[in-house]
Motif scaffolding. Structure first.
Motif, mmCIF file in Angstrom:
data_model
loop_
_atom_site.group_PDB
_atom_site.id
_atom_site.type_symbol
_atom_site.label_atom_id
_atom_site.label_comp_id
_atom_site.label_asym_id
_atom_site.label_seq_id
_atom_site.Cartn_x
_atom_site.Cartn_y
_atom_site.Cartn_z
ATOM 1 N N GLU A 517 18.725 3.210 0.797
ATOM 2 C CA GLU A 517 17.692 3.287 1.826
ATOM 3 C C GLU A 517 16.605 4.299 1.460
ATOM 4 N N LEU A 518 17.003 5.393 0.766
ATOM 5 C CA LEU A 518 16.011 6.407 0.408
ATOM 6 C C LEU A 518 15.246 6.041 -0.855
ATOM 7 N N ARG A 519 15.938 5.378 -1.810
ATOM 8 C CA ARG A 519 15.258 5.032 -3.057
ATOM 9 C C ARG A 519 14.215 3.933 -2.868
ATOM 10 N N THR A 520 14.424 3.023 -1.896
ATOM 11 C CA THR A 520 13.473 1.919 -1.718
ATOM 12 C C THR A 520 12.077 2.420 -1.362
ATOM 13 N N PRO A 521 11.894 3.287 -0.325
ATOM 14 C CA PRO A 521 10.525 3.807 -0.097
ATOM 15 C C PRO A 521 10.088 4.781 -1.182
ATOM 16 N N LEU A 522 11.050 5.507 -1.811
ATOM 17 C CA LEU A 522 10.673 6.422 -2.876
ATOM 18 C C LEU A 522 10.062 5.678 -4.053
ATOM 19 N N ASN A 523 10.552 4.434 -4.308
ATOM 20 C CA ASN A 523 10.063 3.658 -5.450
ATOM 21 C C ASN A 523 8.561 3.451 -5.367
ATOM 22 N N SER A 524 8.083 2.925 -4.206
ATOM 23 C CA SER A 524 6.649 2.674 -4.056
ATOM 24 C C SER A 524 5.877 3.979 -3.980
ATOM 25 N N MET A 525 6.443 5.030 -3.335
ATOM 26 C CA MET A 525 5.721 6.288 -3.190
ATOM 27 C C MET A 525 5.475 6.942 -4.546
ATOM 28 N N LEU A 526 6.496 6.962 -5.426
ATOM 29 C CA LEU A 526 6.339 7.597 -6.730
ATOM 30 C C LEU A 526 5.379 6.829 -7.630
ATOM 31 N N ILE A 527 5.481 5.468 -7.602
ATOM 32 C CA ILE A 527 4.581 4.664 -8.449
ATOM 33 C C ILE A 527 3.140 4.833 -8.000
ATOM 34 N N LEU A 528 2.882 4.711 -6.678
ATOM 35 C CA LEU A 528 1.505 4.794 -6.180
ATOM 36 C C LEU A 528 0.944 6.200 -6.361
ATOM 37 N N SER A 529 1.758 7.239 -6.135
ATOM 38 C CA SER A 529 1.248 8.598 -6.334
ATOM 39 C C SER A 529 0.942 8.849 -7.803
ATOM 40 N N GLY A 546 -4.899 17.183 -6.124
ATOM 41 C CA GLY A 546 -3.871 18.179 -5.831
ATOM 42 C C GLY A 546 -2.926 17.708 -4.745
ATOM 43 N N TYR A 547 -3.491 17.077 -3.665
ATOM 44 C CA TYR A 547 -2.629 16.540 -2.610
ATOM 45 C C TYR A 547 -1.669 15.497 -3.186
ATOM 46 N N VAL A 548 -2.205 14.584 -4.006
ATOM 47 C CA VAL A 548 -1.368 13.510 -4.570
ATOM 48 C C VAL A 548 -0.300 14.097 -5.469
ATOM 49 N N SER A 549 -0.657 15.125 -6.236
ATOM 50 C CA SER A 549 0.328 15.765 -7.115
ATOM 51 C C SER A 549 1.467 16.363 -6.315
ATOM 52 N N VAL A 550 1.143 16.980 -5.155
ATOM 53 C CA VAL A 550 2.190 17.538 -4.279
ATOM 54 C C VAL A 550 3.096 16.431 -3.754
ATOM 55 N N ILE A 551 2.489 15.293 -3.367
ATOM 56 C CA ILE A 551 3.293 14.163 -2.871
ATOM 57 C C ILE A 551 4.239 13.668 -3.964
ATOM 58 N N ASN A 802 -0.437 -2.751 -8.530
ATOM 59 C CA ASN A 802 -1.457 -1.810 -8.964
ATOM 60 C C ASN A 802 -1.084 -1.149 -10.284
ATOM 61 N N GLY A 803 0.210 -0.902 -10.487
ATOM 62 C CA GLY A 803 0.626 -0.280 -11.733
ATOM 63 C C GLY A 803 0.445 -1.174 -12.944
ATOM 64 N N LEU A 804 0.624 -2.488 -12.784
ATOM 65 C CA LEU A 804 0.480 -3.434 -13.899
ATOM 66 C C LEU A 804 -0.925 -3.981 -14.041
ATOM 67 N N ALA A 805 -1.840 -3.623 -13.108
ATOM 68 C CA ALA A 805 -3.200 -4.162 -13.151
ATOM 69 C C ALA A 805 -3.920 -3.885 -14.470
ATOM 70 N N PRO A 806 -3.806 -2.672 -15.089
ATOM 71 C CA PRO A 806 -4.551 -2.422 -16.332
ATOM 72 C C PRO A 806 -4.125 -3.313 -17.481
ATOM 73 N N TYR A 807 -2.968 -3.971 -17.416
ATOM 74 C CA TYR A 807 -2.503 -4.789 -18.526
ATOM 75 C C TYR A 807 -2.987 -6.236 -18.426
#
Length: 908
Positions: A517-529, A546-551, A802-807
């Motif tokens: 339950e915790l890893r599922t929202p963490l997955n999108s939060m870490l990738i997007l940040s 700086g805010y994003v780095s803290v997140i 969004n993470g795969l968009a540059p490819y």
């Protein structure tokens, strides 16, 4: 700098030059229009060709009809099948020619109707004459064929078709003549009109140039002077005043409006940043509510407010804090507990919508002060929503109505509050659940010990009874009773042991489920940040980065806490496995330096790794667990060291635990030395206990769960070693990891020393170049390939997209197993699938089985992605048909690397 007069003349000259350019452009436009007239004449010729095409198709349809008539008659007279060829060809070609002709006349309803009449006659002839006679002849009904030609009703239809075709062509000829004549007349009129317009525009442009240069410059100078005054002083409160009512006045008003908007946005951003910072520093629910409401009152000048927080156990909203209200639960401040749907507050929680109330009655509520009282005029009831769940509801009363930007700021503040509130509630629930689990384990352990004592007492009594054989007959009945009691006690002991085992299993399942339950929202939060930190579009400021780095850092810390808890659970349950393999110690200094160089530089600490000469290059242990222990010890050292150094010394040492069951006489010692705060003698044993640090204050000051050293000690014992601690308060600490010096023979080839330290040898410039080359290689392999992302959580899909968009990949998405199967069936071009395992209805395991066994797509690469990280979860996914397995939260670069490895090269 030029004086004002020179600048004024320069502006007038620019305006005059602009109108001269307009004249030149109009002249060029006249030439272009003349050329266009010639093109229109060419288009007239095109129209003629268009009509010729219509005539050709009309004649072709008429020829097809004649061919069908000739073939019909020839076959009816001779019965020879060769006459059916022109009939069949005409039967198939006339409809094709009709389809080509109809779009050409689609703009003429009358001609369309004529063509439809021709089509109807042709179809009628085919039905009542052509195909009818052919079928009669094929069936050998010659008498009926002869009778048909006596009357020959088909000839009347053929004559009608010819007549309608002639009429159709005559109409098209007339239309062509009219179009040509109309286009030529239009061309001549257009040329005359354009010359007249050019002369008028030239005269008008001259007048406009003269008038505008006189009327704009002076007011414009006033506006510029006002703007420069504001810019020089930096005073956002000053506004531009323009007396003229023209476009310059609009410019001044627009500038004033922009200043208002910038000032409002700046104020809103400052308030939001301050609120976010305050809430992040608060971990107590009641304190958080009090701080949030007090801060809101200052921002919006609120006179009365209350916050109701959801009680998950009772499913009721309880008033947590009231601003400017009585702390007593009296009727003067409304209800203390509100059910969902009860009143406006409960309905707002149920609807998840903000409610605005104006013109409040006098008896709604009173705003009291020392001098008097009054009734509010405006109220807002707003829910605090996190992931579509209402966590709390605010009710605010004010004497004045808010501006629109106030409401927008309130919405952003509620989002910030929802994240912080959910974090506090979740943390509280996890602590409560874990505490309950620990209490249950302790109670079961106490009961087990009591039963063990009882069992030992019964055993002693049995031995005493055996020694009194002379009293056996007398005490036989009593012995049978004692035996029965002992058997019942044994059964009771077995039952409690099973309860203890069940409790341990429940705890492991709870930790695994909480991990998911915790890893599922963490997955999108870490990738997007991470994507925001990369700032691909260069739209984020340094402050926002700086805010994003803290997140991102906070999410990574939370992931590390989850991993520590899971490792601790595995160790407690006895499920932690070790895999012994050859470890090259010459690589270890470079790896540790690569892990902690940046940390040391950030904290201004000296960091070094020393290897003694007598240390072997190779020995056998579980390399991953050894690295985990050393990273934990080093992280602990850096966390509690503010000045000085952190050092690692690797040496060979005599076994300091020879009195125990260690068989190895020589051990490898990995000493982690720091100059930090040290540990007092009374607290040295506590640091290795789970969820404990030296004292409560260090936990608050330096953070952490207190699991790192406990897990490290358990892992060291699994590897056959131990960890010792030498420390003096205020003078630093030394944690030493002892591991057995195993020298088993192995076929693993030794790697040359020079190839083992890429981290230490590579410079920053070479590293950047390698990353660029790696991206280009990956982009070349993934460009244009199709990936299917399957996940029931839209946040994870959004993050991976969004993470795969540059490819430059073709990205398909599905949120259920059924959608995944449909896409795989309908689009065989899918090159790889990223499949979430934990999905409702049709989960990832069943989806994998259907793809492999029913759709027979055995070669399609499928990467299973799951928030469950146990070893059996990975094995279960691979057994179901997955090509590879990744645990959430995924690292984007790891995803790209595995996709490049699994996607087959493009054919051709």
């Amino acid at each position: 700098m030029l004086n004002k007069q020179a600048r004024s003349l320069n502006i007038r000259g620019k305006i005059a030059l602009g109108y001269i350019v307009i004249l030149v452009m109009l002249g060029l436009f006249l030439i272009i229009v003349s050329n266009r007239i010639t093109d229109l004449e060419k288009e007239t010729v095109y129209l003629s060709d268009h009509d010729i095409k219509i005539h050709e198709l009309t004649y072709q349809i008429e020829k097809n009809v004649l061919d069908m008539e000739t073939g019909q008659r020839g076959y009816a007279l001779t019965g020879n099948n060769t006459y059916l060829e022109p009939f069949n060809d005409g039967l198939s070609e006339w409809d094709v020619n009709y389809s080509k002709l109809k779009p050409l006349i689609a703009d003429n309803p009358e001609q369309v109707q004529n063509l439809d009449n021709i089509k109807a006659d042709i179809e009628k002839w085919v039905t009542v004459a052509g195909q009818y006679v052919v079928n009669l002849k094929k069936n050998g009904r010659d008498a009926e064929v002869a009778a048909f030609f006596q009357d020959d009703s088909g000839k009347i239809i053929i004559d009608s078709i010819r007549t309608q075709s002639d009429y159709f062509r005559d109409k098209e000829r007339a239309l062509t003549s009219e179009r040509i004549k109309s286009l030529k007349n239009g061309n001549h009129k257009l040329i005359n009109t354009m010359y007249i317009l050019w002369a008028l525009v030239a005269l008008l442009a001259y007048l406009i140039t003269h008038l505008l240069s006189s009327s704009i410059v002076r007011p414009l100078q006033q506006v510029i002077q006002a703007i420069n005054s504001i810019a020089a002083g930096g005073n956002m409160s000053e506004r531009i005043k323009v007396r003229t009512l023209d476009e310059v006045y609009d410019l001044g008003e627009a500038t004033n409006g922009l200043l208002d908007k910038v000032q409002q946005d700046q104020w809103s951003a400052e308030q939001l940043a301050k609120m976010s910072l305050i809430l992040q520093e608060t971990t107590d629910l009641s304190v958080m509510c009090q701080i949030f409401m007090n801060k809101l009152s200052k921002i919006f000048e609120i006179q009365y407010s209350a916050i109701y927080v959801l009680n998950h156990e009772e499913e009721v909203y309880k008033r947590m804090y009231a601003y400017a209200g009585s702390s007593d639960k009296d009727a003067s401040f409304g209800a203390d507990r509100i059910q969902p749907g009860e009143g406006l507050v409960g309905q707002s929680a149920l609807d998840k919508s903000v409610k605005f109330i104006e013109n409040l009655p006098e008896d709604y509520i009173s705003i009291n002060s020392g001098l008097g009282r009054t009734a509010p005029r405006f109220a807002v009831i707003a829910p605090v929503i996190f992931e579509n769940k209402t966590l709390a509801v605010l009710e605010i009363a004010s004497l004045t109505k808010w501006a629109p930007y106030h409401l927008k700021l309130l919405e952003e503040l509620l989002k910030t509050m929802s994240v912080s509130l959910n974090s506090v509630i979740t943390r509280s629930e996890i602590q409560s659940l874990y505490h309950d689990s620990q209490v249950m384990n302790e109670e079961l352990q106490v009961q087990s010990e009591e039963l063990q004592v009882q069992s030992e007492e019964l055993q002693v009594q049995a031995e005493e009874l055996q020694n009194h054989t002379n009293e056996l007959l007398v005490l036989n009945r009593e012995l049978e009773i004692q035996k029965s009691v002992a058997e019942n006690a044994a059964v009771e002991l077995d039952r409690y042991n099973k309860q203890l085992e069940l409790s341990s299993r429940y705890k492991s399942e709870f930790l695994a489920n909480m991990s998911h339950e915790l890893r599922t929202p963490l997955n999108s939060m870490l990738i997007l940040s991470q994507l925001l930190i990369e700032n691909r579009s260069n739209t984020l400021s340094e402050e926002e980065l700086g805010y994003v780095s803290v997140i991102h850092s906070s999410g990574s810390d939370l992931l590390a806490m989850i991993n520590d808890i899971l490792d601790f659970s595995k160790v407690e349950a006895g499920k932690m496995q070790v895999e012994m393999d050859a470890v090259n110690l010459t690589e270890l200094p470079a790896l540790l330096t690569g892990y902690f160089d940046k940390t040391a530089a950030k904290r201004s600490l000296e960091f070094s790794v020393q290897v003694e000469e007598d240390v072997p290059d190779l020995f056998f242990t579980d390399e991953m667990r050894m690295h985990q222990i050393l990273r934990n010890l080093l992280s602990n050292a850096f966390k509690f060291t503010e000045h000085g150094f952190v050092q690692v010394k690797i040496s060979c040492a005599e076994n300091p635990f020879a009195v125990q069951d260690y068989q190895q006489e020589r051990m490898l010692a990995f000493a982690v030395i720091d100059s930090g705060i040290g540990i007092s003698e009374a607290n040295r044993e506590l640091v290795f206990e789970a969820f404990r640090q030296a004292d409560g204050t260090t936990a608050r000051k330096y953070g952490g769960t207190g699991l790192g050293l406990s897990i490290s000690l358990q892992l060291a014992r699994l590897l056959g070693g131990h960890i010792t601690l030498q420390s003096e308060e205020g003078k630093g600490s030394t944690f030493t990891l002892y591991l057995p010096y195993l020298q088993e023979e192995t076929d693993i080839p030794l790697i040359p020393l020079g190839a083992l330290s890429p981290v230490a040898a590579a410079s920053e410039q070479a590293s950047a170049l390698n990353e660029k080359i790696m991206f280009e290689k990956e982009h070349r392999k993934l460009h244009g390939r199709t990936v299917l992302i399957v996940d029931d959580d839209s946040r994870n899909i959004f993050a991976l997209q969004n993470g795969l968009a540059p490819y430059d990949m073709n990205i398909l998405t599905a949120q259920t197993g059924f959608e995944c199967l449909q896409i795989v069936r309908e689009q065989p071009e899918v090159d790889i699938v990223l499949l979430d395992i934990m999905m409702p209805n049709l989960d990832g395991y069943d989806t994998l089985s259907i793809i492999r066994e029913e759709l027979l797509l055995t070669e399609l690469p499928i990467i299973a992605v799951s928030a469950k990280t146990m070893k059996e979860d990975r094995e279960k996914c691979l057994a179901a048909g997955a090509t590879d397995f990744m645990s959430k939260p995924v690292i984007l670069q790891d995803v790209v690397t595995r996709m490049c490895r699994l996607i087959r090269p493009a054919e051709g």
